[in-house]
Enzyme design. Structure first.
Site, PDB file in Angstrom:
ATOM      1  N   ALA B 122     -24.352 -40.403 -13.961  1.00  0.00           N
ATOM      2  CA  ALA B 122     -24.592 -41.440 -12.963  1.00  0.00           C
ATOM      3  C   ALA B 122     -25.081 -42.723 -13.630  1.00  0.00           C
ATOM      4  CB  ALA B 122     -25.612 -40.945 -11.930  1.00  0.00           C
ATOM      5  N   SER B 124     -23.057 -46.081 -12.723  1.00  0.00           N
ATOM      6  CA  SER B 124     -22.663 -47.213 -11.874  1.00  0.00           C
ATOM      7  C   SER B 124     -23.551 -47.352 -10.641  1.00  0.00           C
ATOM      8  CB  SER B 124     -21.221 -47.025 -11.395  1.00  0.00           C
ATOM      9  OG  SER B 124     -20.346 -47.067 -12.484  1.00  0.00           O
ATOM     10  N   ILE B 155     -20.102 -41.739  -7.881  1.00  0.00           N
ATOM     11  CA  ILE B 155     -20.491 -40.689  -8.825  1.00  0.00           C
ATOM     12  C   ILE B 155     -19.687 -39.417  -8.558  1.00  0.00           C
ATOM     13  CG2 ILE B 155     -22.406 -39.330  -9.751  1.00  0.00           C
ATOM     14  CD1 ILE B 155     -22.505 -42.464 -10.191  1.00  0.00           C
ATOM     15  N   ASP B 237     -17.584 -43.640 -24.764  1.00  0.00           N
ATOM     16  CA  ASP B 237     -16.597 -43.597 -25.859  1.00  0.00           C
ATOM     17  C   ASP B 237     -15.881 -42.249 -25.866  1.00  0.00           C
ATOM     18  OD1 ASP B 237     -17.008 -46.121 -26.818  1.00  0.00           O
ATOM     19  OD2 ASP B 237     -18.371 -45.529 -28.437  1.00  0.00           O
ATOM     20  N   ARG B 240     -13.702 -41.741 -22.727  1.00  0.00           N
ATOM     21  CA  ARG B 240     -12.421 -42.461 -22.715  1.00  0.00           C
ATOM     22  C   ARG B 240     -11.303 -41.622 -23.304  1.00  0.00           C
ATOM     23  NH1 ARG B 240     -15.702 -48.010 -23.940  1.00  0.00           N
ATOM     24  NH2 ARG B 240     -16.235 -48.267 -21.738  1.00  0.00           N
ATOM     25  N   GLN B 276      22.871 -45.519 -15.561  1.00  0.00           N
ATOM     26  CA  GLN B 276      22.017 -46.143 -16.564  1.00  0.00           C
ATOM     27  C   GLN B 276      20.679 -46.605 -15.983  1.00  0.00           C
ATOM     28  OE1 GLN B 276      22.820 -50.007 -18.679  1.00  0.00           O
ATOM     29  NE2 GLN B 276      23.710 -48.593 -20.148  1.00  0.00           N
ATOM     30  N   GLY B 337      13.698 -41.618  -1.670  1.00  0.00           N
ATOM     31  CA  GLY B 337      13.047 -41.268  -0.412  1.00  0.00           C
ATOM     32  C   GLY B 337      12.144 -40.060  -0.565  1.00  0.00           C
ATOM     33  N   GLU B 360     -14.415 -44.919 -16.257  1.00  0.00           N
ATOM     34  CA  GLU B 360     -14.792 -44.851 -17.681  1.00  0.00           C
ATOM     35  C   GLU B 360     -14.612 -46.216 -18.355  1.00  0.00           C
ATOM     36  OE1 GLU B 360     -15.367 -41.766 -17.174  1.00  0.00           O
ATOM     37  OE2 GLU B 360     -16.146 -40.880 -19.028  1.00  0.00           O
TER      38      GLU B 360
END
Lengths: 263, 381
Positions: B122, B124, B155, B237, B240, B276, B337, B360
């Protein structure tokens, strides 16, 4: 009680099987391998006995070269205790009987009480080895089993007898059982099991270790020789019946009866 | 480096089998019902998936981030929500393994690694997202306790998790005034008043963690006072890499589904992959997935080797999540669709992918991290 499991690695059922050289057989360069699905039932049955404390040890037996170890490890990761891999230049070119001799010798040397096999390997579908192993050992055999009740020193195994009937066979131990679909629901390896499997032992045994007579195994003793490989003809396209439903149904039943001969 | 070893392949196969068996059957209905299953998470733990990089001594598998990335890709290819559950519940393990005391590790890590406990992180708040160092939640030392006040937003596992690493201010303004705390969900003064209703990742619960004079014992401080921001950034880090791996899983699932579909779906008398416009779209998707995976694996490898990896983790997160967004969007297009219909999984992949560009550290923050690295490398000393 010690329990053995015969385990073979086969091309994964969704592999594309190609024959590039008729003399060399299936081109395995791009094949993904898996444990023969019927052998998974065999392994699961053995592991369940261990879970229930009826078996003290589960030993995997594999006839194959070093490349087969990946799938042996898979079996160890699922919970088998150790493995015996049978590998010897003298065994090169063995047919089903030669392989059965080697597996029988290994099972005898280990002194297993039950040897579980798959009912057949899905690569060549010969379904010969389990019966041959039992015969060579002089043990009873119950083949293509889909249910087992365990007693004291014996077991009762159920097998489909065709036409919806079943046959229940009681056999004393030691015994060879070949396993069919429906016997159980095979587990998969946990990641923790995979880490533990790295520490488990795979013994490599040759002709000498197993006390085999070299003249009875390998290419020279083989009674079956592979002469030529070819791919099956392409499947003919399906047929679509058109018209009113009652007509189509009648025609379909007629075709199933007279052409396909399935009803 | 470019192909999994035999051992790694076995882990990948096992992770895929476990995810398909445990999560596969209910993945769609759980998305529809916004339902997270603790019992499914527990079963992932039994399969060994909840503590991959955690040391064996604490009940983990003791593997590297490279293996972690490989496994998360497989889980996310089935359910990104549970891929995120594993990654988020992994954060307290990674943080406590590195910064915790022996007592803290023994108390929390084994349960988290087994999947018996569900963890969260937690940082943010409603007013501080990318500008995390401006957070306002406070922690005061009162006797033998810390007393926390504030509100944490967005969270993961709020309301269902057992324990959260909470960042709160113990000193002055800025990054150096922040400390990290272990906050059990049942601590007095902790509540979870709101569960968010999200666009995607609907099986993954997200909500508010409200701290109203929340009291935790003094020994629940992680690391030193003022070390919290550094702890949070180091966790991000690592995180991520995991979000990158999950995004590769999502992108792969979408690309494979679309490829199979395009080989079977016929229009104008031929499979649409032979047009294509569709075939090249799938080719681009394939290239992006492969490239993203390599970058994620490189970041993981650098971390495992103990080399600097912050900027590569930012590149990996950014590339993989942008890839997931683009590839899942194109997968919907390939299915036409049907792609827009919930019976097919690709619209879920697309909804799930979007948030990966946000969590993150937003992809704008990732680019900031990379640009700062470039300035340090090429700018005047």
């Amino acid at each position: 009680m010690k329990v053995g499991v015969c385990l073979k690695q086969v091309p994964a059922t969704d592999s594309r099987i190609q024959v590039k050289d008729p003399a060399a057989g299936v081109d395995t360069s791009d094949v993904k391998w898996e444990i023969n699905p019927y052998d998974e039932f065999a392994l699961e049955e053995a592991l369940k006995l261990k879970d229930d404390k009826k078996a003290s040890e589960v030993v995997i037996f594999t006839f194959g070269d070093k490349a087969a170890e990946a799938k042996i490890r898979d079996g160890l990761a699922r919970g088998a205790d150790r493995a015996v891999r049978i590998d010897d230049p003298a065994l090169q070119g063995s047919d089903a009987l030669g392989i059965a001799r080697a597996l029988a010798a290994a099972a005898k040397k280990e002194g297993v009480d039950i040897l579980f096999c798959g009912k057949q390997a899905v690569d060549d579908d010969q379904a010969q080895v389990p019966a041959m192993v039992a015969e060579l050992l002089g043990w009873p055999q119950v083949l293509a089993v889909d249910h087992i009740d365990y007693g004291d020193g014996s077991l009762r195994a159920r097998r489909p007898a065709g036409g919806g009937a079943t046959e229940v066979v009681e056999a004393p131990l030691p015994v060879v059982i070949s396993c069919d679909k429906g016997l159980n629901e095979p587990r998969y390896a946990s990641l923790r099991g995979i880490m533990m499997a790295k520490k488990k032992k795979i013994a490599v045994l040759g002709v000498g270790d197993l006390g085999l007579d070299p003249s009875q195994v390998g290419a020279a003793a083989a009674m079956v020789a592979e002469s030529n490989w070819s791919e099956p003809p392409p499947r003919p396209p399906g047929r679509i019946l058109e018209g009113d439903t009652p007509q189509v149904v009648a025609e379909l039943v007629r075709l199933l009866r007279e052409e396909a001969k399935v009803i | 480096m470019f192909a999994p070893s035999e051992d790694q392949q076995a882990l990948i196969d096992a992770a895929r089998a476990a995810a398909e068996a445990i999560l596969g059957p209910t993945v769609r209905e759980d998305d529809e019902a916004e339902r997270f299953r603790r019992d499914a998470f527990r079963r992932l733990g039994e399969a060994g998936l909840c503590g991959i990089p955690t040391a064996e001594a604490w009940g983990g598998l003791g593997l590297g981030y490279l293996e972690y990335a490989m496994v998360l890709e497989e889980v996310a290819a089935v359910s990104a929500a549970y891929g995120v559950a594993l990654a988020v519940s992994g954060l307290p393990q990674v943080i406590l393994a590195r910064y915790g005391t022996d007592a803290q590790r023994e108390r929390w890590i084994p349960g988290l690694a087994a999947g018996e406990l569900l963890g969260g992180f937690a940082l943010s708040e409603s007013g501080s997202g990318s500008d995390a160092a401006s957070l306002k939640t406070t922690a005061r030392r009162v006797g033998d306790e810390w007393v926390l006040n504030g509100s944490k937003f967005w969270i993961t596992h709020a309301g269902v998790g057992d324990v959260f690493i909470v960042m709160a201010r113990t000193g002055g303004p800025g990054a150096r005034g922040i400390s990290a705390f272990i906050v059990p969900a049942d601590a007095p003064g902790v509540s979870f008043p709101k569960r968010e209703e999200k666009m995607g990742m609907r099986a993954s619960p997200t909500g508010e963690v409200l701290l109203e004079d929340a009291r935790i014992p003094a020994d629940h401080l992680v690391g030193k006072e003022g070390e919290g921001f550094r702890i949070a950034m180091s966790a991000l880090d690592s995180g991520r890499i995991t979000i990158g791996a999950i995004s590769v899983g999502l992108a792969r699932a979408a690309w494979e589904y679309a490829s199979r579909y395009a080989c079977e779906r016929e229009q104008f008398g031929r499979p649409i992959i032979r047009f294509q416009g569709v075939g090249f779209m799938l080719a681009d998707m394939a290239m992006r997935v492969e490239a993203a995976r390599l970058l994620v694996h490189k970041a993981a490898w650098l971390r495992d080797e103990g080399r600097p990896y912050t900027h590569v983790a930012a590149m990996a997160k950014c590339t993989a999540t942008d890839t997931a967004m683009a590839v899942t969007t194109d997968a919907v297009q390939v299915l036409g669709g049907n792609g827009y219909i919930r019976e097919y999984p690709v619209e879920r992949y697309m909804r799930d992918a979007k948030v990966m560009q946000i969590v993150e550290g937003t992809n704008q923050v990732q680019r900031l991290v990379i640009a700062r690295h470039l300035e340090r490398t090429f700018g005047p000393r």
